[in-house]
Design a protein around this motif. Sequence first.
Motif, PDB file in Angstrom:
ATOM      1  N   LEU A  46     -40.808  67.934  20.755  1.00 32.11           N
ATOM      2  CA  LEU A  46     -42.132  68.075  21.350  1.00 32.11           C
ATOM      3  C   LEU A  46     -42.453  69.538  21.634  1.00 32.11           C
ATOM      4  N   LEU A  47     -41.538  70.230  22.298  1.00 29.61           N
ATOM      5  CA  LEU A  47     -41.786  71.619  22.675  1.00 29.61           C
ATOM      6  C   LEU A  47     -41.854  72.532  21.453  1.00 29.61           C
ATOM      7  N   THR A  48     -40.995  72.285  20.472  1.00 33.26           N
ATOM      8  CA  THR A  48     -41.015  73.105  19.267  1.00 33.26           C
ATOM      9  C   THR A  48     -42.291  72.847  18.464  1.00 33.26           C
ATOM     10  N   GLY A  49     -42.732  71.589  18.424  1.00 32.46           N
ATOM     11  CA  GLY A  49     -43.985  71.286  17.749  1.00 32.46           C
ATOM     12  C   GLY A  49     -45.154  72.010  18.389  1.00 32.46           C
ATOM     13  N   ALA A  50     -45.189  72.041  19.721  1.00 27.59           N
ATOM     14  CA  ALA A  50     -46.252  72.763  20.417  1.00 27.59           C
ATOM     15  C   ALA A  50     -46.172  74.259  20.131  1.00 27.59           C
ATOM     16  N   ALA A  51     -44.955  74.788  20.101  1.00 31.05           N
ATOM     17  CA  ALA A  51     -44.783  76.217  19.799  1.00 31.05           C
ATOM     18  C   ALA A  51     -45.224  76.532  18.370  1.00 31.05           C
ATOM     19  N   ARG A  79     -52.497  70.113  17.060  1.00 32.19           N
ATOM     20  CA  ARG A  79     -52.714  70.214  18.507  1.00 32.19           C
ATOM     21  C   ARG A  79     -52.877  68.831  19.130  1.00 32.19           C
ATOM     22  N   LEU A  80     -53.657  67.963  18.501  1.00 24.98           N
ATOM     23  CA  LEU A  80     -53.867  66.619  19.034  1.00 24.98           C
ATOM     24  C   LEU A  80     -52.575  65.821  19.051  1.00 24.98           C
ATOM     25  N   LEU A  81     -51.759  65.959  17.996  1.00 21.91           N
ATOM     26  CA  LEU A  81     -50.475  65.259  17.969  1.00 21.91           C
ATOM     27  C   LEU A  81     -49.560  65.755  19.087  1.00 21.91           C
ATOM     28  N   ALA A  82     -49.560  67.068  19.330  1.00 23.88           N
ATOM     29  CA  ALA A  82     -48.732  67.628  20.400  1.00 23.88           C
ATOM     30  C   ALA A  82     -49.186  67.118  21.767  1.00 23.88           C
ATOM     31  N   TYR A  83     -50.498  67.081  21.995  1.00 21.06           N
ATOM     32  CA  TYR A  83     -51.016  66.565  23.266  1.00 21.06           C
ATOM     33  C   TYR A  83     -50.658  65.087  23.432  1.00 21.06           C
ATOM     34  N   GLY A  84     -50.822  64.318  22.354  1.00 16.26           N
ATOM     35  CA  GLY A  84     -50.500  62.901  22.428  1.00 16.26           C
ATOM     36  C   GLY A  84     -49.030  62.650  22.697  1.00 16.26           C
ATOM     37  N   ALA A  85     -48.169  63.464  22.069  1.00 11.45           N
ATOM     38  CA  ALA A  85     -46.732  63.321  22.280  1.00 11.45           C
ATOM     39  C   ALA A  85     -46.343  63.691  23.710  1.00 11.45           C
ATOM     40  N   ALA A  86     -46.972  64.739  24.245  1.00  9.80           N
ATOM     41  CA  ALA A  86     -46.685  65.138  25.626  1.00  9.80           C
ATOM     42  C   ALA A  86     -47.111  64.041  26.607  1.00  9.80           C
ATOM     43  N   TRP A  87     -48.269  63.439  26.356  1.00  8.11           N
ATOM     44  CA  TRP A  87     -48.732  62.343  27.217  1.00  8.11           C
ATOM     45  C   TRP A  87     -47.776  61.163  27.133  1.00  8.11           C
ATOM     46  N   ALA A  88     -47.309  60.836  25.933  1.00 10.42           N
ATOM     47  CA  ALA A  88     -46.376  59.719  25.764  1.00 10.42           C
ATOM     48  C   ALA A  88     -45.075  59.976  26.508  1.00 10.42           C
ATOM     49  N   ASP A 112     -44.761  61.906  29.242  1.00  9.25           N
ATOM     50  CA  ASP A 112     -45.045  61.822  30.676  1.00  9.25           C
ATOM     51  C   ASP A 112     -45.159  60.374  31.148  1.00  9.25           C
ATOM     52  N   GLU A 113     -45.706  59.514  30.284  1.00 10.70           N
ATOM     53  CA  GLU A 113     -45.911  58.120  30.648  1.00 10.70           C
ATOM     54  C   GLU A 113     -44.710  57.232  30.309  1.00 10.70           C
ATOM     55  N   ASN A 114     -43.657  57.840  29.730  1.00 12.26           N
ATOM     56  CA  ASN A 114     -42.451  57.092  29.333  1.00 12.26           C
ATOM     57  C   ASN A 114     -42.780  55.916  28.413  1.00 12.26           C
ATOM     58  N   LEU A 115     -43.652  56.145  27.460  1.00  8.28           N
ATOM     59  CA  LEU A 115     -44.028  55.095  26.517  1.00  8.28           C
ATOM     60  C   LEU A 115     -42.903  54.857  25.520  1.00  8.28           C
ATOM     61  N   LEU A 116     -42.869  53.658  24.963  1.00 12.06           N
ATOM     62  CA  LEU A 116     -41.845  53.331  23.981  1.00 12.06           C
ATOM     63  C   LEU A 116     -42.011  54.152  22.707  1.00 12.06           C
ATOM     64  N   THR A 117     -43.214  54.632  22.464  1.00 11.62           N
ATOM     65  CA  THR A 117     -43.502  55.419  21.260  1.00 11.62           C
ATOM     66  C   THR A 117     -43.291  56.925  21.478  1.00 11.62           C
ATOM     67  N   ALA A 118     -42.736  57.312  22.619  1.00  8.07           N
ATOM     68  CA  ALA A 118     -42.639  58.735  22.949  1.00  8.07           C
ATOM     69  C   ALA A 118     -41.797  59.498  21.933  1.00  8.07           C
ATOM     70  N   ASP A 119     -40.639  58.964  21.571  1.00  9.83           N
ATOM     71  CA  ASP A 119     -39.769  59.658  20.625  1.00  9.83           C
ATOM     72  C   ASP A 119     -40.414  59.755  19.246  1.00  9.83           C
ATOM     73  N   THR A 120     -41.056  58.683  18.816  1.00 12.61           N
ATOM     74  CA  THR A 120     -41.737  58.697  17.525  1.00 12.61           C
ATOM     75  C   THR A 120     -42.878  59.699  17.523  1.00 12.61           C
ATOM     76  N   SER A 121     -43.647  59.739  18.594  1.00 12.69           N
ATOM     77  CA  SER A 121     -44.762  60.687  18.689  1.00 12.69           C
ATOM     78  C   SER A 121     -44.268  62.127  18.671  1.00 12.69           C
ATOM     79  N   ALA A 156     -45.302  64.882  15.870  1.00 14.30           N
ATOM     80  CA  ALA A 156     -45.917  66.152  16.264  1.00 14.30           C
ATOM     81  C   ALA A 156     -45.121  67.339  15.733  1.00 14.30           C
ATOM     82  N   PHE A 157     -43.804  67.251  15.831  1.00 18.81           N
ATOM     83  CA  PHE A 157     -42.948  68.338  15.359  1.00 18.81           C
ATOM     84  C   PHE A 157     -43.053  68.530  13.852  1.00 18.81           C
ATOM     85  N   LEU A 158     -42.935  67.460  13.094  1.00 21.60           N
ATOM     86  CA  LEU A 158     -42.913  67.573  11.635  1.00 21.60           C
ATOM     87  C   LEU A 158     -44.264  68.026  11.094  1.00 21.60           C
ATOM     88  N   PHE A 159     -45.347  67.496  11.644  1.00 25.91           N
ATOM     89  CA  PHE A 159     -46.659  67.914  11.155  1.00 25.91           C
ATOM     90  C   PHE A 159     -46.949  69.363  11.533  1.00 25.91           C
TER      91      PHE A 159
END
Length: 224
Positions: free
Chosen positions: A70-75, A122-131, A133-142, A146-149
């Motif tokens: 997540l952090l590397t994708g944002a960077a 940017r949108l993928l990074a924001y979505g992954a960060a939200w996931a 924070d919310e501990n969603l089941l899709t957090a790791d996938t998101s 975000a990182f790969l894209f």
Amino acid sequence: MADLVAVLRGDELLLLRQPDRGPAAPGGAVHNLGALPLADCPIDMEHALVLARGPAAVRAYRRALSRWELLTGAALFGLGSKALDIGVDYVMQRKAFGVLIGTFQTIQHRLADNAIALDGARLLAYGAAWAQDENLLTADTSASMAFLFAAETAFKTASEVLHFHGGYGYTLEYDIQLYFRRAKAWSLVAGDSRAAYARLAHRVFGAAQAHAPAPAPAPAERAG
């Protein structure tokens, strides 16, 4: 060089202390084109502390790796955005055939494509960060998405902007060469991105196939 390193060995999460210092010591920084503080770290159980064992250790390690993605994708999104800014500034200064190269339609289209792709990163990074924070089941996938894209988009953007610079882009006097090298290097810190794509596909489609209904049996053919 890091003083402490967390590593997964089998199903044990270890914390390694680095007692030796200096460039020749184990774990000394390795020179690389990405200008990254990378090092090889041998596992010395004499200086290792077991933080956790079993499934809990594996989950904790994967959670940390997901945060890194997540952090590397944002960077990488930030890196690509700055590379795009450098490109826009340069094409509005450099001339060819007596006109600014920024007026060439092909260059305009490529810059626009990169800008749109970076918006997606940017949108993928924001979505992954939200996931996360919310501990969603899709957090790791998101986080992986975000990182790969972002890695793909940042490298493509930096590569094309470097191309707009011509031969100047490869020289140390121009900043774009650093963005080009780091865009490639940052995405390889945790390994080959092709392996990451394979893991992501298995995580998404493997789970989908596991819950998919069994295909209906083919109709029996009648005897002629």
